[in-house]
Design a protein around this motif. Structure first.
Motif, PDB file in Angstrom:
ATOM      1  N   GLY A   1       0.811  -1.206   0.000  1.00 23.45           N
ATOM      2  CA  GLY A   1       0.000   0.000   0.000  1.00 23.45           C
ATOM      3  C   GLY A   1       0.848   1.260   0.000  1.00 23.45           C
ATOM      4  O   GLY A   1       2.071   1.224   0.138  1.00 23.45           O
ATOM      5  N   THR A   2       0.168   2.370  -0.149  1.00 21.85           N
ATOM      6  CA  THR A   2       0.811   3.675  -0.172  1.00 21.85           C
ATOM      7  C   THR A   2       0.392   4.445   1.063  1.00 21.85           C
ATOM      8  O   THR A   2      -0.784   4.446   1.419  1.00 21.85           O
ATOM      9  N   VAL A   3       1.342   5.104   1.699  1.00 24.72           N
ATOM     10  CA  VAL A   3       0.991   5.909   2.871  1.00 24.72           C
ATOM     11  C   VAL A   3       0.103   7.074   2.449  1.00 24.72           C
ATOM     12  O   VAL A   3       0.039   7.432   1.273  1.00 24.72           O
ATOM     13  N   ALA A   4      -0.559   7.645   3.422  1.00 31.72           N
ATOM     14  CA  ALA A   4      -1.459   8.767   3.157  1.00 31.72           C
ATOM     15  C   ALA A   4      -0.700   9.914   2.486  1.00 31.72           C
ATOM     16  O   ALA A   4       0.505  10.070   2.686  1.00 31.72           O
ATOM     17  N   PRO A   5      -1.401  10.735   1.704  1.00 36.95           N
ATOM     18  CA  PRO A   5      -0.758  11.872   1.037  1.00 36.95           C
ATOM     19  C   PRO A   5      -0.161  12.863   2.046  1.00 36.95           C
ATOM     20  O   PRO A   5      -0.604  12.935   3.195  1.00 36.95           O
TER      21      PRO A   5
END
Length: 161
Positions: free
Chosen positions: A113-117
């Motif tokens: 996953g990608t961390v929050a913006p």
């Protein structure tokens, strides 16, 4: 090569013990709102995979990164003690460091996953309900809302979180 949906990208490194999420509340150099929000995010209350190998790995990585000097010097930590949550030091420098620490933790712990913006990390520095006062216990229902935000804006992407 991207991981299959819900699959970790690798086997996360073994972690000898779980991180103490209360650690964040004991760090006077951290902005107050970040202390509380990080404590809650660390707990992942209400999230099925909160005790998974990736969650344990990310917790340990994050605390080790905050404790060390690879991301912030002792002088920068000292400067943060008295900084306004709206200061450039907090909103730009520290928020960027926290964002990078999380990206590094996700990479090290096999999260696809990608961390929050970045803007989310800026908000974490000052968003705190008015009813929370220093010295009180962080309420579980508030922590569940923070865990929901982690799941919604920056989940690991495997191990049920």
């Amino acid at each position: 090569e991207p991981a299959e949906d819900g699959q970790c990208t690798c086997e996360p490194p073994a972690v000898s013990n779980s991180a103490n999420c209360g650690w964040y509340l004991q760090q006077e150099w951290l902005p107050t709102a970040y202390q509380w929000n990080a404590n809650c995010a660390c707990k992942l209350l209400g999230v099925e995979g909160r005790n998974s190998a990736t969650a344990q790995c990310v917790r340990r990585f994050l605390i080790n990164a905050h404790e060390g000097n690879n991301y912030l010097s002792d002088k920068e930590k000292e400067d943060l003690k008295d900084a306004s949550p709206f200061s450039p030091l907090v909103l730009f420098k520290f928020a960027a460091v926290v964002h990078q620490i999380h990206e590094d933790a996700y990479d090290a712990c096999c999260c696809p996953g990608t961390v929050a913006p970045f803007v989310t990390w800026q908000a974490v520095m000052f968003l705190l309900p008015d009813w929370l006062v220093p010295g009180e216990t962080v309420k579980d229902w508030y922590c569940q809302k923070v865990a929901w935000a982690v799941q919604t804006f920056g989940p690991c992407g495997c191990d049920q979180w």
